[in-house]
Scaffold this motif. Sequence first.
Motif, PDB file in Angstrom:
ATOM      1  N   ASP A 116       8.574 -46.261 -24.846  1.00  0.00           N
ATOM      2  CA  ASP A 116       8.685 -47.159 -23.693  1.00  0.00           C
ATOM      3  C   ASP A 116       8.188 -46.489 -22.420  1.00  0.00           C
ATOM      4  N   THR A 117       7.239 -45.586 -22.566  1.00  0.00           N
ATOM      5  CA  THR A 117       6.808 -44.864 -21.375  1.00  0.00           C
ATOM      6  C   THR A 117       5.290 -44.911 -21.239  1.00  0.00           C
ATOM      7  N   ASN A 119       4.173 -42.412 -19.423  1.00  0.00           N
ATOM      8  CA  ASN A 119       3.956 -40.994 -19.132  1.00  0.00           C
ATOM      9  C   ASN A 119       3.164 -40.333 -20.237  1.00  0.00           C
TER      10      ASN A 119
END
Length: 591
Positions: A116-117, A119
């Motif tokens: 869910d990132t 990054n």
Amino acid sequence: MFTQRTYCGEVNDSQAGARVQLGGWVDKMRDLGGIIFIELRDVSGIVQVVVDSSKNPDVASVADSVRNEFCLRVEGTVRRRSAETVNPALKTGTLEVEADIIEVLNPSLTPPFPLDTRNSINEELRLQYRYLDLRREEMRETILARHRATQVIRSFLTDNRFIEIETPILNKSTPEGARDFLVPSRINRGMFYALPQSPQLFKQILMVSGFDRYFQVVKCFRDEDLRNDRQPEFTQVDMELSFVTRETVIQIIEGLVAAIVKETIGQAVELPFPRMSYDEAMARYGKDAPDTRFGLELADCGDILKNSSFNVFSAALASGGIIKCLPVQDEGSISRKMIDDYTEYVKTFRAKGLPYFRYRDGAFEGGISKFISETERAELSAKLGLKGSVLVFFASDRENVVNDTLANLRLKIGRDLNLIDENRFNFLWVLDFPLLEYDDEERRYYAKHHMFTTPKAEHIGLIDSLTPETVNEVKAQAYDIVLNGVEIGGGSIRIHNTDVQKKMFGVLGISEEEAKIKFSFLLEALKYGAPPHGGIALGLDRIIMLLLRRSSIRDVIPFPKTQKGQCMMSDAPSPVSPAQLRELSIKVVDK
Ligand code: ASP
């Protein structure tokens, strides 16, 4: 199990009060003291599923047992969320599904990285677990955008009377451009197929066959050393058209590109695209795929500095080289340390140094300023329009070294000084490429685009008296399309006349014998009423990468290879059994 499935991301207000069946993966799970929330995800997006343990204890105990990435079937009723629980981050955020059935279709191990990132996650890990990586929103969006692009390509081209035709993957090896990937033939011992670098010959043959507009969204293969924007297999939108001039090709491609941009990212582009000749691009930007989102243009100063007392300049001119400069109006922001870094940087491009001076309000300071005479100062000021504080970098060497050096320095400084508007899409046609280039080391000519590209009619005669010095004068009917400094496609009008084709082979040093062995079918076909024709190929991966602003081409390819040409997920390439090799009569020897 599902009688009528609703996609998670498509649950909408008109369904409030209705029963739905969902299938998907657990994106997040929270238990807030008896009320359990599951964000359920499928290819369309996410919807929140709620279970109240006081109402549905059995369902709640199943819900409590799920973990991220479990695969679930959920049945329940859609309801509107109260104002304070609306989640604006979700498209379905005003709604939720109150579940009365939750079935775990399959549990999941804990993923090796968070899904869910946005990054940065270690890329090797992402590639190894690509099936999980592709569940991430960013990757899902990419794959869907790519799908929309290929759909609009098919419909646009079909509407413009193109016919989609497949060409073979197992081909004859005719290495000319890059290295071929070879495939051994079992039933023809000692013989090899080559994977196509492009369907070039076949698409030209299709023109002879009368399929006057062909296209294919096609995998092509080049066995090159991989750089950041290269893959051993990549996708081209390949096209060929009969009875057309360059103008028709350009118009169709502009329409197609506009449709792709609209469909992929919902933006309109301004047509027609600007055009620039190859010569102008090289003069102003030092490369044939210039990034026109910012200025910083190069200027030739050979004339002004022809009698320079700076030995490096005079030596470069004496040995047939050129002198160009890159004036940077930095108002003093480029430090001494940055200049040192740039001097180091340009060595990558074979520059032997990076002479410079600073112009400040009429004064010439530092670097090589003491070698610049009064006359040269006046002429440089006028030519470069110097005012304020300007750092002027120089390169003097062979033409290609000079251009390569300053083109790359220009890009680096453009980025360092934040001159590039990352929100822009600057398309550009680069036209009138030279037909040939001369390789000093191998002392032979190469086709700049490929050997089936036709010279400009008025330049055909020049080929007979060609010398390495005049090679740039023979222009081809070749064109490239560039987006933000990246070539996204290229093509040409082809030679459809056997005599011109022979002339071309002649200058490339390809004997009649060799041409016959490699391309006899095309040469024969041209004799049977071949129509005038031309085409182009667009690099789909690159286009998607640029439109979605991804930094690597690997991010827009579902299953890419690493820079070592490996698939981290399947472990290709891999050794094969001795039996397989025996069948192919192949023996692997030590290098
Ligand atoms: N076959 C060419 C290429 O792959 C494109 C073309 O000339 O149509 O670059």
